[in-house]
Design a protein around this motif. Structure first.
Motif, PDB file in Angstrom:
ATOM      1  N   LEU A  92       0.843  -1.190   0.000  1.00 42.59           N
ATOM      2  CA  LEU A  92       0.000   0.000   0.000  1.00 42.59           C
ATOM      3  C   LEU A  92       0.879   1.241   0.000  1.00 42.59           C
ATOM      4  CD1 LEU A  92      -2.639  -1.037   2.666  1.00 42.59           C
ATOM      5  CD2 LEU A  92      -2.895  -1.034   0.190  1.00 42.59           C
ATOM      6  N   ASP A  93       0.419   2.283  -0.625  1.00 43.89           N
ATOM      7  CA  ASP A  93       1.176   3.522  -0.671  1.00 43.89           C
ATOM      8  C   ASP A  93       0.734   4.402   0.500  1.00 43.89           C
ATOM      9  OD1 ASP A  93       2.927   5.451  -1.538  1.00 43.89           O
ATOM     10  OD2 ASP A  93       1.483   6.345  -2.926  1.00 43.89           O
ATOM     11  N   LEU A  94       1.146   4.020   1.682  1.00 42.80           N
ATOM     12  CA  LEU A  94       0.806   4.762   2.897  1.00 42.80           C
ATOM     13  C   LEU A  94       2.084   5.226   3.570  1.00 42.80           C
ATOM     14  CD1 LEU A  94      -1.930   2.418   4.370  1.00 42.80           C
ATOM     15  CD2 LEU A  94      -2.268   4.510   3.084  1.00 42.80           C
ATOM     16  N   ASP A  95       1.996   6.368   4.246  1.00 38.78           N
ATOM     17  CA  ASP A  95       3.190   6.874   4.913  1.00 38.78           C
ATOM     18  C   ASP A  95       3.154   6.661   6.426  1.00 38.78           C
ATOM     19  OD1 ASP A  95       1.353   8.807   5.713  1.00 38.78           O
ATOM     20  OD2 ASP A  95       2.064  10.272   4.259  1.00 38.78           O
ATOM     21  N   GLY A  96       2.050   6.229   6.976  1.00 43.84           N
ATOM     22  CA  GLY A  96       1.969   5.906   8.399  1.00 43.84           C
ATOM     23  C   GLY A  96       1.597   7.059   9.303  1.00 43.84           C
ATOM     24  N   VAL A  97       1.465   8.268   8.762  1.00 42.93           N
ATOM     25  CA  VAL A  97       1.178   9.432   9.609  1.00 42.93           C
ATOM     26  C   VAL A  97      -0.190   9.294  10.274  1.00 42.93           C
ATOM     27  CG1 VAL A  97       0.823  11.935   9.630  1.00 42.93           C
ATOM     28  CG2 VAL A  97       2.692  10.954   8.301  1.00 42.93           C
ATOM     29  N   ARG A  98      -1.202   8.937   9.507  1.00 45.71           N
ATOM     30  CA  ARG A  98      -2.553   8.816  10.074  1.00 45.71           C
ATOM     31  C   ARG A  98      -2.591   7.720  11.143  1.00 45.71           C
ATOM     32  NH1 ARG A  98      -7.597  10.246   7.940  1.00 45.71           N
ATOM     33  NH2 ARG A  98      -6.300  11.970   7.317  1.00 45.71           N
ATOM     34  N   THR A  99      -1.919   6.615  10.894  1.00 49.24           N
ATOM     35  CA  THR A  99      -1.876   5.518  11.857  1.00 49.24           C
ATOM     36  C   THR A  99      -1.243   5.981  13.162  1.00 49.24           C
ATOM     37  OG1 THR A  99      -1.677   3.948  10.038  1.00 49.24           O
ATOM     38  CG2 THR A  99      -1.065   3.169  12.228  1.00 49.24           C
ATOM     39  N   MET A 100      -0.145   6.729  13.052  1.00 51.34           N
ATOM     40  CA  MET A 100       0.535   7.223  14.254  1.00 51.34           C
ATOM     41  C   MET A 100      -0.330   8.245  14.988  1.00 51.34           C
ATOM     42  SD  MET A 100       3.148   5.374  14.411  1.00 51.34           S
ATOM     43  CE  MET A 100       3.748   6.129  15.893  1.00 51.34           C
ATOM     44  N   GLN A 101      -1.063   9.072  14.258  1.00 50.46           N
ATOM     45  CA  GLN A 101      -1.943  10.052  14.885  1.00 50.46           C
ATOM     46  C   GLN A 101      -3.026   9.358  15.709  1.00 50.46           C
ATOM     47  OE1 GLN A 101      -3.306  12.163  11.425  1.00 50.46           O
ATOM     48  NE2 GLN A 101      -1.786  13.788  11.662  1.00 50.46           N
ATOM     49  N   VAL A 102      -3.655   8.365  15.099  1.00 52.85           N
ATOM     50  CA  VAL A 102      -4.745   7.655  15.786  1.00 52.85           C
ATOM     51  C   VAL A 102      -4.209   6.889  16.989  1.00 52.85           C
ATOM     52  CG1 VAL A 102      -6.453   5.806  15.543  1.00 52.85           C
ATOM     53  CG2 VAL A 102      -6.189   7.515  13.732  1.00 52.85           C
ATOM     54  N   GLY A 103      -3.102   6.174  16.819  1.00 56.75           N
ATOM     55  CA  GLY A 103      -2.535   5.416  17.922  1.00 56.75           C
ATOM     56  C   GLY A 103      -2.101   6.299  19.079  1.00 56.75           C
ATOM     57  N   THR A 104      -1.455   7.424  18.770  1.00 58.75           N
ATOM     58  CA  THR A 104      -1.011   8.353  19.805  1.00 58.75           C
ATOM     59  C   THR A 104      -2.218   8.944  20.540  1.00 58.75           C
ATOM     60  OG1 THR A 104       0.944   8.866  18.501  1.00 58.75           O
ATOM     61  CG2 THR A 104       0.377  10.412  20.239  1.00 58.75           C
ATOM     62  N   ALA A 105      -3.250   9.291  19.787  1.00 57.66           N
ATOM     63  CA  ALA A 105      -4.460   9.839  20.408  1.00 57.66           C
ATOM     64  C   ALA A 105      -5.118   8.811  21.331  1.00 57.66           C
ATOM     65  CB  ALA A 105      -5.438  10.304  19.336  1.00 57.66           C
ATOM     66  N   LEU A 106      -5.112   7.542  20.933  1.00 55.23           N
ATOM     67  CA  LEU A 106      -5.715   6.510  21.785  1.00 55.23           C
ATOM     68  C   LEU A 106      -4.921   6.313  23.081  1.00 55.23           C
ATOM     69  CD1 LEU A 106      -6.812   3.897  19.105  1.00 55.23           C
ATOM     70  CD2 LEU A 106      -8.280   5.391  20.483  1.00 55.23           C
ATOM     71  N   TRP A 107      -3.584   6.362  22.991  1.00 54.97           N
ATOM     72  CA  TRP A 107      -2.777   6.264  24.215  1.00 54.97           C
ATOM     73  C   TRP A 107      -3.046   7.457  25.133  1.00 54.97           C
ATOM     74  CZ3 TRP A 107      -1.150   2.026  26.024  1.00 54.97           C
ATOM     75  CH2 TRP A 107      -0.672   1.009  25.212  1.00 54.97           C
ATOM     76  N   LEU A 108      -3.191   8.664  24.546  1.00 56.16           N
ATOM     77  CA  LEU A 108      -3.501   9.845  25.346  1.00 56.16           C
ATOM     78  C   LEU A 108      -4.877   9.707  25.991  1.00 56.16           C
ATOM     79  CD1 LEU A 108      -2.784  12.672  26.328  1.00 56.16           C
ATOM     80  CD2 LEU A 108      -3.784  13.562  24.207  1.00 56.16           C
ATOM     81  N   LEU A 109      -5.839   9.205  25.242  1.00 51.71           N
ATOM     82  CA  LEU A 109      -7.178   8.992  25.792  1.00 51.71           C
ATOM     83  C   LEU A 109      -7.127   8.006  26.964  1.00 51.71           C
ATOM     84  CD1 LEU A 109     -10.239   9.446  25.576  1.00 51.71           C
ATOM     85  CD2 LEU A 109     -10.294   7.503  23.994  1.00 51.71           C
ATOM     86  N   GLY A 110      -6.370   6.920  26.796  1.00 44.59           N
ATOM     87  CA  GLY A 110      -6.218   5.958  27.889  1.00 44.59           C
ATOM     88  C   GLY A 110      -5.601   6.594  29.111  1.00 44.59           C
ATOM     89  N   LEU A 111      -4.600   7.432  28.905  1.00 43.03           N
ATOM     90  CA  LEU A 111      -3.956   8.136  30.025  1.00 43.03           C
ATOM     91  C   LEU A 111      -4.952   9.043  30.736  1.00 43.03           C
ATOM     92  CD1 LEU A 111      -1.405   9.007  31.605  1.00 43.03           C
ATOM     93  CD2 LEU A 111      -1.017  10.709  29.799  1.00 43.03           C
ATOM     94  N   LEU A 112      -5.728   9.800  29.964  1.00 43.30           N
ATOM     95  CA  LEU A 112      -6.696  10.725  30.564  1.00 43.30           C
ATOM     96  C   LEU A 112      -7.812   9.990  31.293  1.00 43.30           C
ATOM     97  CD1 LEU A 112      -6.924  13.404  27.730  1.00 43.30           C
ATOM     98  CD2 LEU A 112      -5.658  13.538  29.895  1.00 43.30           C
ATOM     99  N   VAL A 113      -8.194   8.828  30.779  1.00 36.70           N
ATOM    100  CA  VAL A 113      -9.248   8.049  31.441  1.00 36.70           C
ATOM    101  C   VAL A 113      -8.737   7.464  32.760  1.00 36.70           C
ATOM    102  CG1 VAL A 113     -10.586   5.907  31.250  1.00 36.70           C
ATOM    103  CG2 VAL A 113     -10.555   7.528  29.355  1.00 36.70           C
TER     104      VAL A 113
END
Length: 99
Positions: free
Chosen positions: A25-46
């Motif tokens: 796939l022609d993907l650069d991984g930026v969106r994946t890293m954004q979503v994953g980082t946001a989920l870790w932050l959400l887990g931390l805040l919860v």
């Protein structure tokens, strides 16, 4: 894959694996890293309001796992952004995963 070309076959132990000839796939991984980082932050805040309870139960490592996931996600996000920028500038060749 042309009809005259045979698929790559790997035999490991008593199993046989056929490797599919699929373009990456022609993907650069930026969106994946954004979503994953946001989920870790959400887990931390919860988990943050439950800091004392986690400490009492010996589960404080859950909180630190979220901190580590968020921090490593930021590093990965930055790496993917830089890589995407270099590819767009033509200073980083497109990678061919096939040997």
């Amino acid at each position: 894959m042309p009809d005259d070309e045979q698929p790559v076959v790997h035999e490991i132990g008593n199993r046989t694996y056929i490797v599919a000839d699929v373009a990456p796939l022609d993907l650069d991984g930026v969106r994946t890293m954004q979503v994953g980082t946001a989920l870790w932050l959400l887990g931390l805040l919860v988990l943050l309001p439950f800091h004392d309870r986690l400490q009492e139960d010996g589960h404080l490592w859950w909180l630190w796992t979220c901190v580590a996931g968020f921090g490593l996600g930021l590093v990965g996000w930055d790496h993917c952004r830089r890589r995407r920028r270099l590819r767009k500038q033509g200073r980083l060749p497109d990678e061919d995963p096939a040997p």
